[in-house]
Design a protein around this motif. Structure first.
Motif, PDB file in Angstrom:
ATOM      1  N   GLY A 105     -26.067  22.129   5.917  1.00  0.00           N
ATOM      2  CA  GLY A 105     -27.238  21.456   5.384  1.00  0.00           C
ATOM      3  C   GLY A 105     -27.640  20.233   6.187  1.00  0.00           C
ATOM      4  O   GLY A 105     -26.869  19.714   7.000  1.00  0.00           O
ATOM      5  N   CYS A 106     -28.865  19.778   5.967  1.00  0.00           N
ATOM      6  CA  CYS A 106     -29.410  18.674   6.768  1.00  0.00           C
ATOM      7  C   CYS A 106     -30.676  18.175   6.084  1.00  0.00           C
ATOM      8  O   CYS A 106     -31.077  18.710   5.050  1.00  0.00           O
ATOM      9  N   THR A 107     -31.280  17.121   6.666  1.00  0.00           N
ATOM     10  CA  THR A 107     -32.613  16.685   6.241  1.00  0.00           C
ATOM     11  C   THR A 107     -33.450  16.470   7.486  1.00  0.00           C
ATOM     12  O   THR A 107     -32.922  16.186   8.563  1.00  0.00           O
ATOM     13  N   LYS A 108     -34.751  16.563   7.329  1.00  0.00           N
ATOM     14  CA  LYS A 108     -35.646  16.499   8.487  1.00  0.00           C
ATOM     15  C   LYS A 108     -35.740  15.054   8.995  1.00  0.00           C
ATOM     16  O   LYS A 108     -35.766  14.118   8.203  1.00  0.00           O
ATOM     17  N   ILE A 109     -35.809  14.940  10.315  1.00  0.00           N
ATOM     18  CA  ILE A 109     -35.835  13.610  10.919  1.00  0.00           C
ATOM     19  C   ILE A 109     -36.989  13.421  11.902  1.00  0.00           C
ATOM     20  O   ILE A 109     -37.346  12.307  12.246  1.00  0.00           O
ATOM     21  N   SER A 110     -37.584  14.519  12.359  1.00  0.00           N
ATOM     22  CA  SER A 110     -38.658  14.394  13.355  1.00  0.00           C
ATOM     23  C   SER A 110     -39.583  15.611  13.256  1.00  0.00           C
ATOM     24  O   SER A 110     -39.247  16.598  12.593  1.00  0.00           O
TER      25      SER A 110
ATOM     26  N   GLY B 261     -40.076  17.951  15.180  1.00  0.00           N
ATOM     27  CA  GLY B 261     -39.422  19.175  15.655  1.00  0.00           C
ATOM     28  C   GLY B 261     -38.639  19.900  14.571  1.00  0.00           C
ATOM     29  O   GLY B 261     -38.221  21.042  14.756  1.00  0.00           O
ATOM     30  N   CYS B 262     -38.428  19.242  13.449  1.00  0.00           N
ATOM     31  CA  CYS B 262     -37.693  19.860  12.329  1.00  0.00           C
ATOM     32  C   CYS B 262     -38.607  20.731  11.465  1.00  0.00           C
ATOM     33  O   CYS B 262     -38.124  21.407  10.551  1.00  0.00           O
ATOM     34  N   LYS B 263     -39.893  20.688  11.752  1.00  0.00           N
ATOM     35  CA  LYS B 263     -40.858  21.315  10.846  1.00  0.00           C
ATOM     36  C   LYS B 263     -40.502  22.773  10.529  1.00  0.00           C
ATOM     37  O   LYS B 263     -40.556  23.212   9.384  1.00  0.00           O
ATOM     38  N   HIS B 264     -40.156  23.531  11.544  1.00  0.00           N
ATOM     39  CA  HIS B 264     -39.871  24.961  11.326  1.00  0.00           C
ATOM     40  C   HIS B 264     -38.375  25.228  11.465  1.00  0.00           C
ATOM     41  O   HIS B 264     -37.971  26.220  12.087  1.00  0.00           O
ATOM     42  N   CYS B 265     -37.547  24.363  10.912  1.00  0.00           N
ATOM     43  CA  CYS B 265     -36.091  24.473  11.055  1.00  0.00           C
ATOM     44  C   CYS B 265     -35.593  25.843  10.567  1.00  0.00           C
ATOM     45  O   CYS B 265     -35.708  26.180   9.388  1.00  0.00           O
ATOM     46  N   TYR B 266     -35.035  26.634  11.490  1.00  0.00           N
ATOM     47  CA  TYR B 266     -34.560  27.977  11.122  1.00  0.00           C
ATOM     48  C   TYR B 266     -33.385  27.881  10.140  1.00  0.00           C
ATOM     49  O   TYR B 266     -33.212  28.737   9.281  1.00  0.00           O
TER      50      TYR B 266
ATOM     51  N   GLY C 260     -28.209  25.892  -1.060  1.00  0.00           N
ATOM     52  CA  GLY C 260     -29.346  25.824  -0.143  1.00  0.00           C
ATOM     53  C   GLY C 260     -29.020  24.967   1.068  1.00  0.00           C
ATOM     54  O   GLY C 260     -27.925  25.058   1.620  1.00  0.00           O
ATOM     55  N   PHE C 261     -29.972  24.120   1.445  1.00  0.00           N
ATOM     56  CA  PHE C 261     -29.839  23.308   2.657  1.00  0.00           C
ATOM     57  C   PHE C 261     -29.358  21.892   2.339  1.00  0.00           C
ATOM     58  O   PHE C 261     -29.433  21.009   3.182  1.00  0.00           O
ATOM     59  N   ASP C 262     -28.852  21.674   1.124  1.00  0.00           N
ATOM     60  CA  ASP C 262     -28.317  20.345   0.777  1.00  0.00           C
ATOM     61  C   ASP C 262     -27.129  20.034   1.695  1.00  0.00           C
ATOM     62  O   ASP C 262     -26.285  20.898   1.934  1.00  0.00           O
TER      63      ASP C 262
ATOM     64  N   MET D 218     -25.922  25.087  11.637  1.00  0.00           N
ATOM     65  CA  MET D 218     -26.646  25.015  10.359  1.00  0.00           C
ATOM     66  C   MET D 218     -26.711  23.586   9.836  1.00  0.00           C
ATOM     67  O   MET D 218     -26.861  23.362   8.628  1.00  0.00           O
ATOM     68  N   SER D 219     -26.578  22.619  10.759  1.00  0.00           N
ATOM     69  CA  SER D 219     -26.585  21.227  10.315  1.00  0.00           C
ATOM     70  C   SER D 219     -26.768  20.334  11.542  1.00  0.00           C
ATOM     71  O   SER D 219     -27.124  20.800  12.617  1.00  0.00           O
ATOM     72  N   ASP D 220     -26.527  19.039  11.364  1.00  0.00           N
ATOM     73  CA  ASP D 220     -26.525  18.086  12.469  1.00  0.00           C
ATOM     74  C   ASP D 220     -25.269  17.233  12.269  1.00  0.00           C
ATOM     75  O   ASP D 220     -25.180  16.476  11.298  1.00  0.00           O
ATOM     76  N   LEU D 221     -24.313  17.377  13.185  1.00  0.00           N
ATOM     77  CA  LEU D 221     -23.021  16.693  13.038  1.00  0.00           C
ATOM     78  C   LEU D 221     -23.197  15.185  12.836  1.00  0.00           C
ATOM     79  O   LEU D 221     -22.398  14.544  12.162  1.00  0.00           O
TER      80      LEU D 221
ATOM     81  N   THR E 170     -27.721  17.459  18.823  1.00  0.00           N
ATOM     82  CA  THR E 170     -28.116  16.590  17.705  1.00  0.00           C
ATOM     83  C   THR E 170     -29.515  16.043  17.908  1.00  0.00           C
ATOM     84  O   THR E 170     -29.967  15.863  19.042  1.00  0.00           O
ATOM     85  N   LYS E 171     -30.173  15.764  16.791  1.00  0.00           N
ATOM     86  CA  LYS E 171     -31.422  15.003  16.826  1.00  0.00           C
ATOM     87  C   LYS E 171     -31.140  13.543  16.472  1.00  0.00           C
ATOM     88  O   LYS E 171     -32.056  12.747  16.393  1.00  0.00           O
ATOM     89  N   ARG E 172     -29.873  13.241  16.206  1.00  0.00           N
ATOM     90  CA  ARG E 172     -29.474  11.858  15.896  1.00  0.00           C
ATOM     91  C   ARG E 172     -28.689  11.311  17.086  1.00  0.00           C
ATOM     92  O   ARG E 172     -27.529  10.933  16.974  1.00  0.00           O
ATOM     93  N   SER E 173     -29.342  11.290  18.239  1.00  0.00           N
ATOM     94  CA  SER E 173     -28.627  10.960  19.477  1.00  0.00           C
ATOM     95  C   SER E 173     -28.180   9.506  19.547  1.00  0.00           C
ATOM     96  O   SER E 173     -27.199   9.185  20.221  1.00  0.00           O
TER      97      SER E 173
END
Ligand code: SF4
Length: 152
Positions: free
Chosen positions: A19-24, A26-31, A50-52, A77-80, A109-112
């Protein structure tokens, strides 16, 4: 998550976090979100919630049980480096990667900024290992480029 993967640039996926939450943008269509949400409420399914965001400690040692060397996509399926994942848990994930050194690990990661800060401090023990590939997902100047430039 799986000893085999249909993703062409990797052999297996490993999801000690789900699971994850959107950050940018580019997350709009997160598979991953689309996939996980299909199973929300399905009793006993790994994505019942779900994606929690949640930690999956029972998955932590999975690569140690795979004896054949693989390219492993970490947290497909997430962002470490999600802000909800404690530093100590990320350290445990990296510890497994260091121990199961016959695999090659692909982290994206998108949390670089958090990844960079931890690689400079608590994760220094795994920062320079050639079998661990630390990757940042870059979209544009606002999302990713500035931080990636600070790595080089
Ligand atoms: S960071 Fe990655 S996993 Fe998280 S919502 Fe964005 S695209 Fe999906």
């Amino acid at each position: 998550m799986a000893e085999r993967s249909s993703i062409e640039w990797t052999d297996a996926t490993w999801n000690p976090v789900r699971g994850c939450t959107k950050i940018s943008p580019g997350c709009k269509h997160c598979y991953a979100e689309t996939f996980a949400e299909r199973f929300r409420g399905v009793k006993g399914h790994p994505y019942e919630q779900g994606f929690d965001l949640r930690l999956v400690p029972e998955k932590l040692n999975e690569p140690l049980r795979w004896h054949t060397p693989k390219r492993v996509f970490v947290n497909s399926m997430s962002d470490l480096f999600h802000e909800g994942v404690p530093d100590s848990y990320i350290e445990s994930v990296v510890d497994v990667m260091v121990k199961a050194h016959w695999h090659t690990y692909q982290i994206l990661t998108k949390r670089s900024t958090r990844m960079r800060d931890l690689l400079d401090t608590k994760l220094r023990f795994g920062a320079q290992m050639p079998h661990i590939w630390w990757g940042a997902s870059v979209e544009d100047k606002k999302h990713g480029v500035r931080c990636v430039n600070s790595f080089v």
